[in-house]
Design a protein around this motif. Sequence first.
Motif, PDB file in Angstrom:
ATOM      1  N   SER A   1      45.017  36.077   1.600  1.00 28.34           N
ATOM      2  CA  SER A   1      45.888  35.135   0.908  1.00 28.34           C
ATOM      3  C   SER A   1      47.356  35.481   1.137  1.00 28.34           C
TER       4      SER A   1
ATOM      5  N   LEU B   1      50.532  29.523  -4.925  1.00 28.61           N
ATOM      6  CA  LEU B   1      49.117  29.772  -5.187  1.00 28.61           C
ATOM      7  C   LEU B   1      48.584  30.852  -4.247  1.00 28.61           C
TER       8      LEU B   1
ATOM      9  N   LEU C   1      47.255  34.107  -6.571  1.00 32.07           N
ATOM     10  CA  LEU C   1      45.910  34.586  -6.251  1.00 32.07           C
ATOM     11  C   LEU C   1      45.881  36.063  -5.864  1.00 32.07           C
TER      12      LEU C   1
END
Length: 300
Positions: free
Chosen positions: A24, A215, A220
């Motif tokens: 991520s 995000l 995350l």
Amino acid sequence: MTQRSDSFSIPVPPWGLAVTAILSVQLGSALSVNMIETVGPGGTAWLRLSMGAIILLAIGRPPLRSIRRPDVLPLLGLGVTTGVMTVGFLAAVEHIHLGTAVAIEFLGPLTVAALRSHNRKALAWPALALVGVVLLTQPWQGDFNLVGVAWASLAAVGWGFYILLTQRIGDRFTGIGALTLTVPIAAVAAAVVGIPQAAGHLSLDILAAAAGLALLLPVLPFALEMLALRRMTPTAFGTLMALEPAVGVLLGLLILHQQPSAVQVAGILLVVFAGAAAQRGGRRLRKEREASPADLDFVG
């Protein structure tokens, strides 16, 4: 009273949480390059962290009543460290390849892993990873960008402090409670350089893109890293981060078309092997998890 959570019952192993966070982070970093060209690295960091703070505050409530006096400095320290680390890394990516910036930044957790290890044999893995990082960064090249290296080095220092402070805070608060406190602080810290860079360049498209990037980073990965650090030693977590340069180079190739050399590929293989080997024995002992925050070492 120190809060506890049931996060230790999560079926996903701690290294799985850490690897997901890595993916991520690097995807968010690669996709941030276009925004850096518009609002600068400071502006990108400020917008991402601000949007992240808004998202976190929307889904979680800051545990203000649970804050004790000894928590104040670690919370402020983690927030400011997060802001500095984010600005430093994005400024580095503006000047050098994503994989190179990640490799240099990795020296922060690598140092934490080496200094905090209680097993001399475990030092072999950080040492092997260091060889890979050297091959990946190729410091002997004459065209090495000193500005980019300096910014990445600042991010490395921030990442080292971030690991230690995150474990300290993660042992005090449940879930994303700490993130609702520290990410807004990080946004304020990044605003010092972010607002001047972003002024005059803001639009609905930029704000929407920043929300999407928030995000991926910080929401995350920061949540996953905090969960992982509650179940891992700083040494195991720090060495596992050796996967960061590999993922950074891969996404740099796929998204940013940054081609690694054969020497860099060899370096990637070394750090991946070291990171995989360090996964063994990464869980924190129950006795250590149940220790009071004052018993846990941290830098601050």
